[in-house]
Design a protein around this motif. Sequence first.
Motif, PDB file in Angstrom:
ATOM      1  N   LYS A 171       0.764  -1.129   0.084  1.00  0.00           N
ATOM      2  CA  LYS A 171      -0.017   0.080   0.077  1.00  0.00           C
ATOM      3  C   LYS A 171       1.017   1.267  -0.115  1.00  0.00           C
ATOM      4  O   LYS A 171       0.579   2.252  -0.715  1.00  0.00           O
ATOM      5  N   LYS A 172       1.933   1.125   0.731  1.00  0.00           N
ATOM      6  CA  LYS A 172       2.903   2.334   0.868  1.00  0.00           C
ATOM      7  C   LYS A 172       3.615   2.665  -0.496  1.00  0.00           C
ATOM      8  O   LYS A 172       3.563   3.753  -0.860  1.00  0.00           O
ATOM      9  N   ALA A 173       4.070   1.547  -1.228  1.00  0.00           N
ATOM     10  CA  ALA A 173       4.713   1.654  -2.284  1.00  0.00           C
ATOM     11  C   ALA A 173       3.896   2.108  -3.568  1.00  0.00           C
ATOM     12  O   ALA A 173       4.425   2.655  -4.433  1.00  0.00           O
ATOM     13  N   LYS A 174       2.523   1.950  -3.302  1.00  0.00           N
ATOM     14  CA  LYS A 174       1.546   2.561  -4.220  1.00  0.00           C
ATOM     15  C   LYS A 174       1.805   4.049  -4.615  1.00  0.00           C
ATOM     16  O   LYS A 174       1.606   4.714  -5.583  1.00  0.00           O
ATOM     17  N   THR A 175       2.084   4.635  -3.350  1.00  0.00           N
ATOM     18  CA  THR A 175       2.182   5.959  -3.349  1.00  0.00           C
ATOM     19  C   THR A 175       3.349   6.784  -3.277  1.00  0.00           C
ATOM     20  O   THR A 175       3.577   7.826  -3.458  1.00  0.00           O
ATOM     21  N   ASP A 176       4.451   5.761  -2.996  1.00  0.00           N
ATOM     22  CA  ASP A 176       5.865   6.130  -2.864  1.00  0.00           C
ATOM     23  C   ASP A 176       6.429   6.515  -4.218  1.00  0.00           C
ATOM     24  O   ASP A 176       6.704   5.802  -5.129  1.00  0.00           O
TER      25      ASP A 176
END
Length: 591
Positions: free
Chosen positions: A88-93
């Motif tokens: 989930k974090k990688a999606k917006t990183d």
Amino acid sequence: MKQFFKFVLASIVGFIVVGVIMICVVIGLIASAASDKDVTVDDNSILNISFKTAIPERTPNNPLSSLPFLGLGDDKSVGLNDILASIKKAKTDDHIKGIFLTDSYMMGGQATTEEIRNALIDFKKSKKFIIAYSEIYTQGFYYLASVADKVYINPKGIFEFRGMSSQVTFFKGALDKLGIEAQIIKVGTYKSAVEPFFLEKMSDANRLQVTAYLGSLYNQFLTCVSTSRHLSKDSLYSMANNLTIHYPADALQYKLVDGLKYKDEVLSELKKLTNTDFKKDLSSITLAEYAKDNDGKTTDDGNKSSGDQIAMIYASGEITGGDGDDNTIGSDKISAALRKVRLDDNVKAVVLRVNSPGGSSLASDVIWREVSLTKQVKPVIVSMGDYAASGGYYIACAADSIIAEPNTITGSIGIFAILPNMQKFLNGKLGITFDGVKTGKYADLGDATRPLTPEERAILQDEVNRGYGDFTNAVAKGRNKTQAYINSIGQGRVWTGEQAIKIGLVDRLGSINDAIASAAKKAKITDYKVVGYPEQKSLFKSFGSDIQSRVSTHFAKAELGESYQYYEQLKGIKQMMRTPQARLPFLTEVK
């Protein structure tokens, strides 16, 4: 004599000095490992995801995972909580340009794989790429990898696509040779956990239920692969049924993969996708490293600016009495966690994450009671993992709502007990006999040196019947059904989440995050933080209490290899013979 005492004293001092030095070294290693928290993600990086170990519900508290010290560094598992949070974090990183799925065995259950798969599907909404590559595709890894934009396999690799099977190991023949009788007391036509001890093959009832739930699991597999790969489900079924896929070239021909490539070719493609100079190495970060920066290791959607909390209580493993550990559900520890969050005004709702095949019926009832009390003062939502069956369902049934994955294994509402009769083994094989006195007719009830009398068997059957009645009554109250109806769908029968929703054992299909969102909605909060319970042991407590267990497990796994799972299952027999059990069919493996 004086020289002797000098030598002894010098030896003692030397021993103490070495011990102190060793302690300092270990403390230094621990401090070093614990302080290694800063993770830097370079621009144009890829998130490298590989699953080669079992996937626990939450990341073990083992700061020594990177240190090969007496087996303490073996546990490099990343918990499902951190896997989902990282994706989930990688999606917006902005530093992460895509995900590279590679070389995974997918030792987790099918519902765990489903959670990760759905998280990857959500990740693709960012328009970032997912590339999958492996030399060997097991069906479990292919199910996950099938969501990728491109699926590649080594030209000489192995691609498994042959359907699912379920195998049960039976012990009756071995017990007969040893002269040991398994005395079975049970309730439930489908309660097949005891079958390996008195049958040599599956009963008709068990074959019926396994055929049904395996068919449900396989249907989910084919449906999702069909959607991801844009292939008809009938075609996929035919490929597997006829073993059409023998070689990687077959997988390419039938569009199960997108190309036959060696790893260097895939890395070159990744460099192109990330605008990396071909003379330089790719910028990448492993899932384990990326997960270190997760805030609180939760999967929540809250803004976390207020004091409101949703408690995530992890109940994972076999259900036992006492405190349990990271791999078992101790009734004392889980009950204490439920009492703590029930009394905490900051906790507005509870998500009980259940991943358990069951265990002690008494311990299950103890936890059920605490769930019931907690439900009276704040919302309780259950999120089911790979298993939430028998005792696992018992502790879940009192919740306000139950959410499961379509391939969760649940139900198995039934009770059984096993008492060994070792008289022939002890008398005939070893020549050991027994004699004694007793003050009452039933003073030695359950003695393994002799068979049960008809009266004793009737007493134990009554106890098991009573336990089944309590179980079905608890489910009936929790699910707002009649006890007669629960008995009709109970009898120890196993269901998938997809099947269970149709018969009222589950409210809806969904993920952990769906359960959190449901809890927040029911508590009428939008700004919250998810906090995990029970609290994991601190570094030093974990190190001191777990070192012996970790070391022994390390050497047992090294010696037994893949057979370690059978060793673990055999150890469970001892627990099964202590108290009445509410657990799944024993030694069932889905391949």
